[in-house]
Scaffold this motif. Structure first.
Motif, short mmCIF file in Angstrom:
data_model
loop_
_atom_site.label_atom_id
_atom_site.label_comp_id
_atom_site.label_asym_id
_atom_site.label_seq_id
_atom_site.Cartn_x
_atom_site.Cartn_y
_atom_site.Cartn_z
N TYR A 17 0.80 -1.17 -0.08
CA TYR A 17 -0.03 0.09 0.02
C TYR A 17 0.67 1.23 0.19
O TYR A 17 2.00 1.26 0.39
N PRO A 75 -7.81 -1.65 2.47
CA PRO A 75 -8.94 -1.91 1.47
C PRO A 75 -10.12 -1.42 2.27
O PRO A 75 -11.09 -1.02 1.27
N THR A 76 -10.46 -1.36 3.47
CA THR A 76 -11.50 -1.17 4.03
C THR A 76 -11.90 0.39 4.36
O THR A 76 -13.03 0.70 4.80
#
Length: 156
Positions: A17, A75-76
């Motif tokens: 990320y 991702p959340t």
């Protein structure tokens, strides 16, 4: 004889990320404790504590916190933002064991997302010294922990 192949260690989980653009703001445990005490007498609160440790609450966790392992967080973030915003939460307080790493990274990522939304009300904060600092700060703090296990903190 062929030379032994040297394999490098796998990259850390967060390497997949982007680095946070925002340097996270920290919040002192004294301030968090005061927030918890104030909200204990009301049915609403404007903050949430997020424990990022993968080993679910090993040694205990701060009362009222939720466990979202850091490895699944990035991702959340859009969904979490929507949930937190809908709930009227204004301070999102992230922590892991210490004041390094996951708590700061999560607070930075979430602050980036808040900024991208143009939201001037919600704040993303990292708990200074993490849950270890909380657990080692004495009885006043320990009484606000669930499943506290002194052995875990004395060993670390």
């Amino acid at each position: 004889m062929a030379p032994a192949s040297v394999t490098s260690p796998p990259p850390p989980w967060h390497a997949a990320y982007p680095a946070p653009r925002t340097t996270p703001v920290t919040i002192l445990r004294e301030d968090v404790l005061n927030m918890i005490k104030r909200s204990a007498s009301t049915s609403s609160k404007e903050y949430i504590l997020v424990d990022l440790r993968r080993n679910d609450h090993e040694g205990g966790t701060i009362c009222g916190s939720i466990n979202l392992p850091a490895q699944s967080l990035y991702p959340t973030i859009p969904t979490l933002y929507t949930l937190f915003k809908s709930a009227g939460l204004r301070k999102i307080i992230w922590y892991c064991s210490s004041s390094k790493g996951r708590g700061n990274r999560a607070a930075g990522w979430f602050a980036d997302y808040i900024a991208d939304q143009g939201d001037g009300e919600m704040k993303s904060l990292a708990l200074a010294e993490g849950v270890k600092g909380w657990a080692m700060a004495g009885d006043e703090y320990v009484q606000w922990m669930l499943e506290y296990d002194a052995k875990v903190w004395l060993q670390s």
